[in-house]
Design an enzyme around this catalytic site. Structure first.
Site, PDB file in Angstrom:
ATOM      1  N   LYS A  18     -13.242  -4.511  11.124  1.00  0.00           N
ATOM      2  CA  LYS A  18     -13.817  -3.470   9.829  1.00  0.00           C
ATOM      3  C   LYS A  18     -15.571  -3.281  10.085  1.00  0.00           C
ATOM      4  O   LYS A  18     -15.830  -2.227  10.033  1.00  0.00           O
ATOM      5  CB  LYS A  18     -13.962  -4.200   8.353  1.00  0.00           C
ATOM      6  CG  LYS A  18     -12.266  -4.141   7.774  1.00  0.00           C
ATOM      7  CD  LYS A  18     -12.380  -5.388   6.872  1.00  0.00           C
ATOM      8  CE  LYS A  18     -11.239  -5.763   6.245  1.00  0.00           C
ATOM      9  NZ  LYS A  18     -11.068  -6.557   5.309  1.00  0.00           N
TER      10      LYS A  18
ATOM     11  N   GLU B 297      -2.965 -13.266   4.667  1.00  0.00           N
ATOM     12  CA  GLU B 297      -2.325 -12.724   6.361  1.00  0.00           C
ATOM     13  C   GLU B 297      -1.054 -13.715   6.513  1.00  0.00           C
ATOM     14  O   GLU B 297      -0.873 -15.042   6.883  1.00  0.00           O
ATOM     15  CB  GLU B 297      -2.764 -11.914   7.447  1.00  0.00           C
ATOM     16  CG  GLU B 297      -3.597 -11.169   7.249  1.00  0.00           C
ATOM     17  CD  GLU B 297      -3.812  -9.606   6.865  1.00  0.00           C
ATOM     18  OE1 GLU B 297      -2.235  -9.855   6.558  1.00  0.00           O
ATOM     19  OE2 GLU B 297      -4.750  -8.643   6.790  1.00  0.00           O
TER      20      GLU B 297
ATOM     21  N   VAL C  70     -10.765   0.221   5.659  1.00  0.00           N
ATOM     22  CA  VAL C  70     -12.315  -0.863   5.317  1.00  0.00           C
ATOM     23  C   VAL C  70     -12.624  -1.040   4.391  1.00  0.00           C
ATOM     24  O   VAL C  70     -12.987   0.332   3.449  1.00  0.00           O
ATOM     25  CB  VAL C  70     -13.485  -0.053   6.060  1.00  0.00           C
ATOM     26  CG1 VAL C  70     -14.938  -0.906   6.070  1.00  0.00           C
ATOM     27  CG2 VAL C  70     -13.358   0.240   7.704  1.00  0.00           C
TER      28      VAL C  70
ATOM     29  N   GLY D 230     -10.465  -1.824   1.438  1.00  0.00           N
ATOM     30  CA  GLY D 230     -10.173  -1.307   0.657  1.00  0.00           C
ATOM     31  C   GLY D 230     -10.346   0.099  -0.451  1.00  0.00           C
ATOM     32  O   GLY D 230     -10.820   0.744  -0.177  1.00  0.00           O
TER      33      GLY D 230
ATOM     34  N   GLY E 184      -0.344 -16.388  -1.477  1.00  0.00           N
ATOM     35  CA  GLY E 184       0.164 -15.149  -0.734  1.00  0.00           C
ATOM     36  C   GLY E 184      -1.938 -14.494  -0.738  1.00  0.00           C
ATOM     37  O   GLY E 184      -1.864 -13.221  -0.979  1.00  0.00           O
TER      38      GLY E 184
ATOM     39  N   VAL F 127       1.017  -1.084  -0.057  1.00  0.00           N
ATOM     40  CA  VAL F 127      -0.277   0.143   0.292  1.00  0.00           C
ATOM     41  C   VAL F 127       0.725   1.478  -0.224  1.00  0.00           C
ATOM     42  O   VAL F 127       1.163   1.986  -0.431  1.00  0.00           O
ATOM     43  CB  VAL F 127      -1.120  -0.123   1.136  1.00  0.00           C
ATOM     44  CG1 VAL F 127      -1.565   1.444   1.066  1.00  0.00           C
ATOM     45  CG2 VAL F 127      -2.166  -1.353   0.937  1.00  0.00           C
TER      46      VAL F 127
ATOM     47  N   ILE G 214     -13.497   1.269  -1.530  1.00  0.00           N
ATOM     48  CA  ILE G 214     -14.760   1.378  -1.753  1.00  0.00           C
ATOM     49  C   ILE G 214     -15.073   2.535  -0.606  1.00  0.00           C
ATOM     50  O   ILE G 214     -14.499   1.859   0.838  1.00  0.00           O
ATOM     51  CB  ILE G 214     -15.109  -0.189  -1.023  1.00  0.00           C
ATOM     52  CG1 ILE G 214     -15.357  -1.378  -1.660  1.00  0.00           C
ATOM     53  CG2 ILE G 214     -17.030   0.245  -0.857  1.00  0.00           C
ATOM     54  CD1 ILE G 214     -16.264  -2.427  -1.789  1.00  0.00           C
TER      55      ILE G 214
ATOM     56  N   LYS H  63      -7.448  -0.815   9.904  1.00  0.00           N
ATOM     57  CA  LYS H  63      -8.686  -1.415  11.086  1.00  0.00           C
ATOM     58  C   LYS H  63      -7.749  -2.123  12.822  1.00  0.00           C
ATOM     59  O   LYS H  63      -8.485  -1.766  13.568  1.00  0.00           O
ATOM     60  CB  LYS H  63      -9.068  -2.241   9.955  1.00  0.00           C
ATOM     61  CG  LYS H  63      -7.906  -3.869   9.337  1.00  0.00           C
ATOM     62  CD  LYS H  63      -8.641  -4.629   8.691  1.00  0.00           C
ATOM     63  CE  LYS H  63      -7.871  -5.490   7.821  1.00  0.00           C
ATOM     64  NZ  LYS H  63      -6.932  -4.752   7.351  1.00  0.00           N
TER      65      LYS H  63
END
Length: 428
Positions: free
Chosen positions: A207, A192, A134, A136, A189, A15, A138, A107
């Site tokens: 979330k 987590e 929360v 991604g 992958g 990210v 959206i 989160k």
């Protein structure tokens, strides 16, 4: 003169690298949309030597994210390290104390420490923004805090973990067991480092806790969530559900009841013709229900470099525009402490059990359900093995407490060959 907004980014994983790439490639577009030059002045990560596929030479480097948070040339601290406590929390608190606004995708930290962090930030006149935490890409946080601000929210429901949705979809489409698809997803992958965060429902529950706070004006209460992962969902459950016109989803639901706030994250059956039932693969969907607007559905990529970095930039752009809102939509001091209510509202349930193949076994189960006030809507018996007979029951609407009473009583009947599986059937 165009203003500047200076970012310090802590965490340069998928990210963080995505955020750097967007700012480098879309600087003119961001400036046009905000009236502000959004620039990165400093970064921090565990390994300075790692090749991340993006040029970081123009930014100051800090080994310590707390030092980054305190830098004089940082206006907004962007926390993308993750983790409930430790460096992420320490650096966030340091940034607020140093007069910085904070943008985070964390989160877990917000689900556990959101109330105290919100109070700290608001007392200091600072912001904590967390659209990326929360679902991604959206924009569900913005929808709740801004677009639906004129509504009393009656229910939040959705699929909030793409990895679990991938596993359940893959099991159905390929006819594979949970164990086989889990190994496949882990190898690709998709899970987590601690897979239990995904398959145990913990990631999605973080979330849900955040969304519940915003939707119902309550303090974040992760501990108040009824939590169950997807580990016990079998390929047989998926096939049986399909026979009856249902799909199984890891579903988050939050709603106010007369007894308190009901929050649950657990596998449920939904109609296969519903929008949630048709949600395949790693896609997320959140459904918001308001008294004025009715039902609003938000669907999109729940993770990944581009979608999550896009959400981070939406918060950065709002800060650049001067948009300043309380952390959870209302001042932290006004958020109410919720009373947890555990599956209060009645619903039909799906039950799967293996019964001993002997006379009267099914009659004993039906009698136990009836004594607890649980009535049977449909019942099917599948081909039995040498010693057991698989039985599938769909109940009429009942409370979880009545069902639990029946399931406990069944343990004394000597007809169960294994522990029953009970899944709620959700009306969507």
């Amino acid at each position: 003169m165009t203003q500047q907004l200076r970012l310090g980014i802590a965490g340069l994983g998928t990210v963080g690298t995505g955020v750097v790439k967007i700012i480098r490639s879309k600087a003119a577009l961001l400036a046009a949309r905000t009236g502000t030059d959004i620039i990165i002045t400093a970064v921090s990560a565990r390994d300075k030597t790692k090749d991340r596929g993006v040029n970081l030479s123009g930014y100051a480097w800090e080994d310590d994210p707390v030092a980054l948070a305190r830098r004089d040339d940082v206006d907004v601290f962007v926390e993308l390290m993750g983790g409930t406590d430790g460096a992420a929390r320490n650096a966030t608190e340091a940034a607020i104390a140093a007069g910085k606004d904070v943008v985070t995708a964390n989160k877990a930290m917000l689900a556990i420490h959101g109330q105290s962090l919100a109070k700290m930030a608001e007392d200091a006149g600072r912001l904590i923004r967390f659209e990326a935490a929360v679902a991604g890409g959206i924009p569900v946080i913005k929808a709740l805090t801004e677009g639906l601000a004129g509504n009393e929210i009656t229910r939040v429901i959705g699929v909030m973990n793409g990895s679990c949705n991938y596993i359940l979809t893959r099991m159905e489409n390929a006819g594979l067991s949970y164990e086989e698809v889990f190994a496949e997803a882990d190898g690709l992958g998709y899970l987590e480092a601690d897979p239990q965060l995904d398959v145990g429902g913990i990631d999605a529950a973080h979330k849900l806790a955040i969304l519940s706070s915003i939707a119902f004006g309550t303090q974040v209460d992760f501990d108040g969530i009824e939590l169950e992962g997807i580990e016990r969902v079998s390929i047989e459950d998926i096939r049986h559900a399909a026979d009856m016109g249902f799909k199984i989803k890891l579903l988050g639901v939050a709603q106010k009841t007369g007894r308190g706030l009901e929050q649950r994250m657990m596998p449920c059956l939904v109609p296969d013709t519903s929008t949630l039932g048709q949600l395949d693969g790693g896609t997320n969907m959140v459904v918001l229900e308001g008294d004025e607007v009715g039902q609003v559905m938000l669907r999109g990529a729940g993770a990944g470099m581009g979608p999550t970095a896009s959400a981070v930039l939406s918060d950065v752009c709002d800060i650049a525009r001067g948009v300043r809102l309380p952390t959870f939509g209302q001042p932290a001091a006004q958020l109410l402490k919720s009373t947890p209510a555990r599956s209060v509202l009645p619903a039909p349930y799906y039950l799967r059990m293996d019964l001993m193949d002997k006379p009267g076994a099914l009659a004993k189960v039906a009698s136990v359900l009836g004594n607890a006030g649980v009535s049977i809507d449909r019942m099917r018996q599948y081909g039995h093995s040498e010693h057991t007979a698989p039985v599938l029951i769909v109940t009429h609407k009942t409370t979880r407490s009545a069902l639990d009473e029946a399931l406990a009583a069944m343990q004394g009947t000597d007809v169960l060959a294994s522990t029953p599986v009970a899944l709620r059937i959700e009306n969507v």
